[in-house]
Design an enzyme around this catalytic site. Sequence first.
Site, PDB file in Angstrom:
ATOM      1  N   ASP A 142       4.723  -3.986  -2.380  1.00 18.29           N
ATOM      2  CA  ASP A 142       4.496  -2.673  -1.765  1.00 18.29           C
ATOM      3  C   ASP A 142       4.195  -2.771  -0.259  1.00 18.29           C
ATOM      4  OD1 ASP A 142       3.697  -2.980  -4.542  1.00 18.29           O
ATOM      5  OD2 ASP A 142       3.110  -0.885  -4.545  1.00 18.29           O
TER       6      ASP A 142
ATOM      7  N   GLU B  72       7.113   2.071  -1.872  1.00 18.94           N
ATOM      8  CA  GLU B  72       6.445   3.302  -2.328  1.00 18.94           C
ATOM      9  C   GLU B  72       5.268   3.734  -1.470  1.00 18.94           C
ATOM     10  OE1 GLU B  72       4.239   3.635  -5.883  1.00 18.94           O
ATOM     11  OE2 GLU B  72       2.815   2.138  -5.243  1.00 18.94           O
ATOM     12  N   ASN B  73       4.740   2.826  -0.642  1.00 19.82           N
ATOM     13  CA  ASN B  73       3.599   3.192   0.213  1.00 19.82           C
ATOM     14  C   ASN B  73       3.910   3.079   1.693  1.00 19.82           C
ATOM     15  OD1 ASN B  73       2.302   1.256  -2.239  1.00 19.82           O
ATOM     16  ND2 ASN B  73       1.461   3.318  -2.047  1.00 19.82           N
TER      17      ASN B  73
ATOM     18  N   ASN C 267       5.010   4.843  -8.588  1.00 19.14           N
ATOM     19  CA  ASN C 267       4.359   6.119  -8.872  1.00 19.14           C
ATOM     20  C   ASN C 267       4.209   7.011  -7.636  1.00 19.14           C
ATOM     21  OD1 ASN C 267       2.504   3.903  -8.295  1.00 19.14           O
ATOM     22  ND2 ASN C 267       0.875   5.420  -8.468  1.00 19.14           N
ATOM     23  N   HIS C 268       4.312   6.426  -6.440  1.00 14.87           N
ATOM     24  CA  HIS C 268       4.243   7.247  -5.225  1.00 14.87           C
ATOM     25  C   HIS C 268       5.624   7.685  -4.725  1.00 14.87           C
ATOM     26  CE1 HIS C 268      -0.062   6.929  -4.653  1.00 14.87           C
ATOM     27  NE2 HIS C 268      -0.004   5.642  -4.900  1.00 14.87           N
TER      28      HIS C 268
ATOM     29  N   HIS D  16       6.724  -1.993 -11.890  1.00 15.95           N
ATOM     30  CA  HIS D  16       5.634  -1.355 -11.157  1.00 15.95           C
ATOM     31  C   HIS D  16       4.598  -0.884 -12.161  1.00 15.95           C
ATOM     32  CE1 HIS D  16       4.226   0.381  -7.400  1.00 15.95           C
ATOM     33  NE2 HIS D  16       3.802   1.412  -8.106  1.00 15.95           N
TER      34      HIS D  16
ATOM     35  N   HIS E 212       2.470  -2.820  -7.485  1.00 14.35           N
ATOM     36  CA  HIS E 212       1.518  -1.714  -7.699  1.00 14.35           C
ATOM     37  C   HIS E 212       0.049  -2.095  -7.499  1.00 14.35           C
ATOM     38  CE1 HIS E 212      -0.218   2.038  -9.153  1.00 14.35           C
ATOM     39  NE2 HIS E 212      -0.903   1.390 -10.067  1.00 14.35           N
TER      40      HIS E 212
ATOM     41  N   HIS F 118      -1.189  -4.244  -5.447  1.00 12.72           N
ATOM     42  CA  HIS F 118      -1.412  -4.558  -4.032  1.00 12.72           C
ATOM     43  C   HIS F 118      -2.140  -5.883  -3.810  1.00 12.72           C
ATOM     44  CE1 HIS F 118      -0.632  -0.246  -2.331  1.00 12.72           C
ATOM     45  NE2 HIS F 118       0.183  -0.543  -3.330  1.00 12.72           N
TER      46      HIS F 118
END
Lengths: 273, 273, 273, 273
Positions: free
Chosen positions: C8, C39-40, C67-68, C153, C178, C180
Amino acid sequence: MKILFLGDIVGRSGRDAVCQNMKRWRQELQLDLVVANGENAAHGFGLTRAIATELFQSGVDVVTLGNHAWDQSEMVSAIGAFPHLIRPLNYPPGTPGHGAVVVEVKPGCKALVLNLMGRIFMDPLDDPFRAVAELLSKHRLGTTVQAIVVDIHAEATSEKMGLATLLDGHVSLVVGTHTHVPTADWRILPGGTAYQTDAGMCGAYDSIIGMDKTIALERFTNKVKRTRHQPAPGPATVCGLYVEVDDRTGRATQVAPFRQGGFLSQAWPASNV
Amino acid sequence: MKILFLGDIVGRSGRDAVCQNMKRWRQELQLDLVVANGENAAHGFGLTRAIATELFQSGVDVVTLGNHAWDQSEMVSAIGAFPHLIRPLNYPPGTPGHGAVVVEVKPGCKALVLNLMGRIFMDPLDDPFRAVAELLSKHRLGTTVQAIVVDIHAEATSEKMGLATLLDGHVSLVVGTHTHVPTADWRILPGGTAYQTDAGMCGAYDSIIGMDKTIALERFTNKVKRTRHQPAPGPATVCGLYVEVDDRTGRATQVAPFRQGGFLSQAWPASNV
Amino acid sequence: MKILFLGDIVGRSGRDAVCQNMKRWRQELQLDLVVANGENAAHGFGLTRAIATELFQSGVDVVTLGNHAWDQSEMVSAIGAFPHLIRPLNYPPGTPGHGAVVVEVKPGCKALVLNLMGRIFMDPLDDPFRAVAELLSKHRLGTTVQAIVVDIHAEATSEKMGLATLLDGHVSLVVGTHTHVPTADWRILPGGTAYQTDAGMCGAYDSIIGMDKTIALERFTNKVKRTRHQPAPGPATVCGLYVEVDDRTGRATQVAPFRQGGFLSQAWPASNV
Amino acid sequence: MKILFLGDIVGRSGRDAVCQNMKRWRQELQLDLVVANGENAAHGFGLTRAIATELFQSGVDVVTLGNHAWDQSEMVSAIGAFPHLIRPLNYPPGTPGHGAVVVEVKPGCKALVLNLMGRIFMDPLDDPFRAVAELLSKHRLGTTVQAIVVDIHAEATSEKMGLATLLDGHVSLVVGTHTHVPTADWRILPGGTAYQTDAGMCGAYDSIIGMDKTIALERFTNKVKRTRHQPAPGPATVCGLYVEVDDRTGRATQVAPFRQGGFLSQAWPASNV
Ligand SMILES: [Fe+2]
Ligand SMILES: [Fe+2]
Ligand SMILES: [Fe+2]
Ligand SMILES: [Fe+2]
Ligand SMILES: [Fe+2]
Ligand SMILES: [Fe+2]
Ligand SMILES: [Fe+2]
Ligand SMILES: [Fe+2]
């Protein structure tokens, strides 16, 4: 003492139904104390200074909150301005506001109202069982106060019944909020405490828990979640619980459902007296 | 068609109350179809072959299940022996048993009963919204079947109302189970589907969701959890919902709460006819 | 085939560290394929059109999500414009974008990259085990594609290892995202699949999972949550995994951690060749 | 002071690998203090009196626990018999055992070891942030004790990093347990505290978090869950963290991963001295 407890007021529909009728209901039922949960009063998410003022002016004596307490950021500082507005007691030390309040209901007659929040399927928080036990060590039903009302804002029915088991005989009423659906299990527990698992919301029931049903359904089936929740339009059912308490013992003598307006079957308490 | 739906039967207390009265209730209410959720019938956890047999013999037509479906390991193989015993439809392919069943209610009159499970605050499972939409693409209310009854076994009120929104007009009844508390929101939705968020359990309500209240309370406050849950003793309240369906359209014409025995306020349906 | 997978990318710190070095890393490691989770990338929450373009231009071949994915609402329509940008495969049918992509890595050499999302401690979603099994029924490692890379993820280590167990021998690499935080369990599983539970983020590690540590800590201790999360400032560690795959079999022959910059111990892969 | 911290010991495979090598490791690394998490030592679930004795006899100084602390019911009473066996500090008052222990590591040199449990994605529990702050108000690094070691047993990486942020500069080591996968983010935080998000398990990594991979995979795909989890056979990787602490300040001067045996890449600490 005659008490009316109303569940989560959701958006304008819920507010209007409560505020436009409260004076009449107080009179017709000769209510001594009205408590309402306001955590969804501001467009479904939290409470504002203006809306809290509106609720108190309409005749609500105490407003409780829940997991949406701080959705409107002004509430963090505003809560201090409303002595009869409480947030869950089991927030950590240092949280603005208070978790309980004693109100003088009529001359010589006081009620303690307190707000708890559950932890099952909810954010981590302090233990509500210990929090309430500690608070109640300082109050004695029928002595320091004539009634004790507990709003347990929680998801799981087991946790609500667990708290009711702990509190039975020590408080006048344990009533749940948060699920936005009234339950049909009103009763007086063996120790004399009135109980209902959830008061139900004061909001539009042609909805998904008070929110617009088209948007909410789309969010269930489409994980993109591009549309924000909005309170459902339409007339509200005001849902709650009516309780009569013996002022000498603080025990409940009568409990009855209250459902007025909107699409749910109507219930109006008949007094024991 | 006159339908009685009963929520989660919990342990011996719940079973006895259901089985000892079912024949009488069928007769007095002239019931055409009785559906009951049996996921907690075996000492609170799951269902056995013997208890399923007992329920069917007493007069229950269809038994549904939920997250406790497989608590009694014999059920994995036993479910195949009971054509009218169903488990949630949205279990993955290959799961024993079926998620829906068509029963002949009276000559020329068939009902489809199906069981779904929610996912919010529950174990991961297939999408109940898609599962039911796919199944219903093969059935047409008022044509292939005269009634459709959906037991949505779920925790969150939002998910239950979401499914009711999806299904309104396409089925006769959407009723929730799993929380073990009856809700007071029975109604007929705009499209003609009867709805109640939770049927409530058939079990001892002087308890914590049907379990012994002393043990359950201790487990809330003492994280050591040394004592196992046990069904509460004491008389059961049988909780459910009574629905009348127009056999030509499959739409509900009447919905009323059913609460008999035990400590909850009693409700007995008055027929429209 | 030489593959670099990066976890991520969080905010500007992560983006800069990836984009400013990618050309050099590609050259020094003679990389054939670079996959990164985006995603981030947009201030910690989601991905924008501009940032996706920046990542691809810097030398990333495939960007995955999680999920983001939809936090930046423009991504709902933008995802269709980027053929090498994928979102989790097990979103429901009808979700914009695709969950897998085949890229031509070098002449005659193709790789399938796919993105899955876990369900444990995450939002309800379709079954990732079935989703990947179905997709892989259409591809054959060493025949239709020379490598298969799976970004799972997910939160729970058990679910990630479960998918790796299912996929071992059928894909070249299973790597998690996910959490991190990079894990130290890189290895080649018995069937020939390279595996690491989490690639770790590309972001500032003097932080709480890439977010400003003062704000995030305050949110843990103060439930009022008045301050929004912000990506932490400071230099990023770019975290990921280097894998060599035998182009004939699609099996991994080498796996090594990749950690460059910032505060974590540095790891640079040594090639087997 | 030279400290070795080992993550969750899982079943016989993990126990054997720890116990058969501990004396040698203590000698070769000149260890002053060995702490190991024992919550899964008894066939994967909890700890017994006999196994605790075995761990201490092999050379482990302090054993910590976690969410599986009470899986073996004898531990409820047995914990009192082991002064160096601790359970999470933030269990409610009245829980058997203690959450912290001071051990004399060498003459004039004491270490405080404490065990916390996270709340995100875990059972409700007391606030670990407040619990540790209160305990540390009674100890002063470099004065009353020469080192402080914190085992934070938690699922979410954010919560572990949050506690590390709170504790940085006040303790010697914050190390996570519970996910059963070692992380690759060992480092010394700005304030002088050594940190790693998870120590990883001491168990068989050809598994799903230490459990038999065939059974665990079947439980992911088949919701009937008819087979119980069993520890995986096969050789264990002993995973943990090596830390050197300055006895005057209590700050970490060196941190290095420890991974011995089994299928993970091997890591052996090189001393700074
Ligand atoms: Fe709420
Ligand atoms: Fe609410
Ligand atoms: Fe259930
Ligand atoms: Fe149940
Ligand atoms: Fe994520
Ligand atoms: Fe992420
Ligand atoms: Fe654990
Ligand atoms: Fe563990």
